[in-house]
Structures are given as C-alpha cells and as structure tokens.
Design a protein around this motif. Structure first.
Motif, PDB file in Angstrom:
ATOM      1  N   SER A  28      -2.237  -8.107   9.921  1.00 43.03           N
ATOM      2  CA  SER A  28      -3.526  -6.988   9.387  1.00 43.03           C
ATOM      3  C   SER A  28      -3.997  -7.186   8.726  1.00 43.03           C
ATOM      4  CB  SER A  28      -1.399  -6.210   8.565  1.00 43.03           C
ATOM      5  OG  SER A  28      -1.332  -6.855   7.569  1.00 43.03           O
ATOM      6  N   LYS A  29      -4.590  -5.765   7.797  1.00 42.70           N
ATOM      7  CA  LYS A  29      -5.488  -6.063   7.048  1.00 42.70           C
ATOM      8  C   LYS A  29      -4.837  -7.238   5.633  1.00 42.70           C
ATOM      9  CE  LYS A  29      -8.580  -3.605   4.512  1.00 42.70           C
ATOM     10  NZ  LYS A  29      -9.552  -2.145   3.612  1.00 42.70           N
ATOM     11  N   GLU A  30      -3.739  -6.493   5.195  1.00 43.37           N
ATOM     12  CA  GLU A  30      -3.000  -7.035   4.165  1.00 43.37           C
ATOM     13  C   GLU A  30      -3.087  -8.683   4.577  1.00 43.37           C
ATOM     14  OE1 GLU A  30      -2.256  -4.154   5.694  1.00 43.37           O
ATOM     15  OE2 GLU A  30      -2.619  -3.531   3.606  1.00 43.37           O
TER      16      GLU A  30
ATOM     17  N   ARG B  35      -4.903 -11.074   6.535  1.00 43.62           N
ATOM     18  CA  ARG B  35      -6.261 -11.416   6.601  1.00 43.62           C
ATOM     19  C   ARG B  35      -6.389 -11.881   4.667  1.00 43.62           C
ATOM     20  NH1 ARG B  35      -6.736  -8.758  10.827  1.00 43.62           N
ATOM     21  NH2 ARG B  35      -7.998  -6.644  10.014  1.00 43.62           N
TER      22      ARG B  35
END
Length: 212
Positions: free
Chosen positions: A46-48, A50
């Motif tokens: 997820s973006k979080e 990364r």
C-alpha cells in the motif's frame, strides 16, 4: 511494523553479512528476474507501507555513511554520498519490500534479499592495493616498456632480412618489456639518491617510504 524496526533489521543484516568491514560496497547488478520480482512485490504494498519503508531508509542511509569515515567526511564537506552507498540503500529497500510483500514466492524473496546479503565490501587497503601507477613516460619503468616495444618492432623489421637476428632482437625486446612491466606493476621506483642508492639495493615505494 514501525519504521525504526525496519531500520534496525536492515542494520542487523549489514552487520551479520559484512561484520566490521568498511569501504566500498560491491553488490551484484539487478538482473531481469530481480527486476520483475521487485515490481511484483512493490505492487502489493500500500502507499502507507511504501512510505514506511522510505522513512526507515533515511536513518539507515545515515548509518551507512557514519560507519564509513571516508563517506562521512565527503558528506560533511557538502559532497553527495558515494554511489555505492546509494546502491546499498536500494538493495536494502528491496530487502525490506521482500519482507512486507504478502504474496511473493520464496524464490522471489531470495532474489530481493540476495543483493544486500551476498555482496562484499572492498576496504580502502584493498582498493589501494588494486590500483596501479599511471602509464606516463616520466616513469622510468614505462620508458623501459617503451624501449622494449621499440626493440620488438626493430626485430620484426630485421626478421625480413635475417630471420635469426630478428628472432634474437625480438626475444631481447620482449625481455626488456616484461622487466619494465613487472617493475611498473609493482609500483617500485629505484633511485640514485645517496641515502637510498640502487647500488645498495635501496627502493623507494610509492608512498614515499624508504626500504633498504
């Protein structure tokens, strides 16, 4: 998982793999299989997650710089970190991604972890030992090699007129060239200065130390 945990785990990998060796990281290049595994693993985060890895890599990079005095001095002077540090950080990123991606195979995990875990560090001493003096005519051993090549060329010319003479001259030229090459490769410079006389077997090393 917190960013600090990822950072400490990556530090542990470096310490376990390289011990207290300090110098230039020599890591293998990214092949096609590793590149595909990287893309697959990153796509599953997820973006979080990364961003979490990115935050963990900042103190890890600082730690790599601090443990290498040359890199630390370079960064302190305002220059960018050595390229091998950045390469090691990218390898650490792959390692962290492999630990967090939920659906990649064991083989893909090994590929992503291998760059950081199977490299080596070339120390300053090893790097200096592998360097050779430049090929310059002000180096007497380079001039010796040049004379050897000239004699070889002369021998080739004489061979068209007298084969035996040409062969002997060629052999002499090769011997002169090899002698000069070995002396140049060793980095030794002989001297006629009285306190380091070649007649007494004295030699001046590249670092300026006298050896009698």
């Amino acid at each position: 998982m917190q960013a600090a945990e990822i950072t400490e785990r990556l530090k542990s990998v470096v310490v376990q793999t390289y011990g207290d060796r300090v110098g230039t990281f020599k890591l293998r290049s990214v092949d096609e299989a590793t590149s595909k595994a990287r893309q697959k693993a990153r796509s599953q985060l997820s973006k979080e997650e990364r961003l979490l890895i990115d935050r963990a890599l900042v103190p890890f990079r600082d730690w790599l710089i601090e443990r290498d005095p040359e890199a630390a001095e370079r960064v302190a002077s305002g220059s960018p970190a050595p390229q091998d540090i950045e390469t090691a950080v990218h390898a650490a990123e792959d390692h962290a991604v492999a630990q967090m991606a939920p659906e990649i195979t064991e083989e893909e995990v090994l590929l992503l972890e291998a760059r950081l875990e199977t490299g080596r560090i070339e120390t300053v001493e090893e790097r200096n030992r592998n360097r050779h003096p430049p090929l310059r005519l002000n180096n007497r051993h380079v001039r010796t090699m040049a004379w050897g090549l000239a004699v070889i060329v002369l021998g080739a010319g004489l061979a068209t007129m007298a084969t035996e003479v040409g062969t002997l001259v060629n052999v002499a030229g090769i011997a002169v060239f090899v002698y000069g090459f070995r002396k140049w490769r060793s980095g030794e410079t002989t001297s006629n200065v009285p306190d380091v006389s070649v007649f007494r077997g004295g030699k001046i090393k590249r670092d300026g130390e006298t050896q009698l």
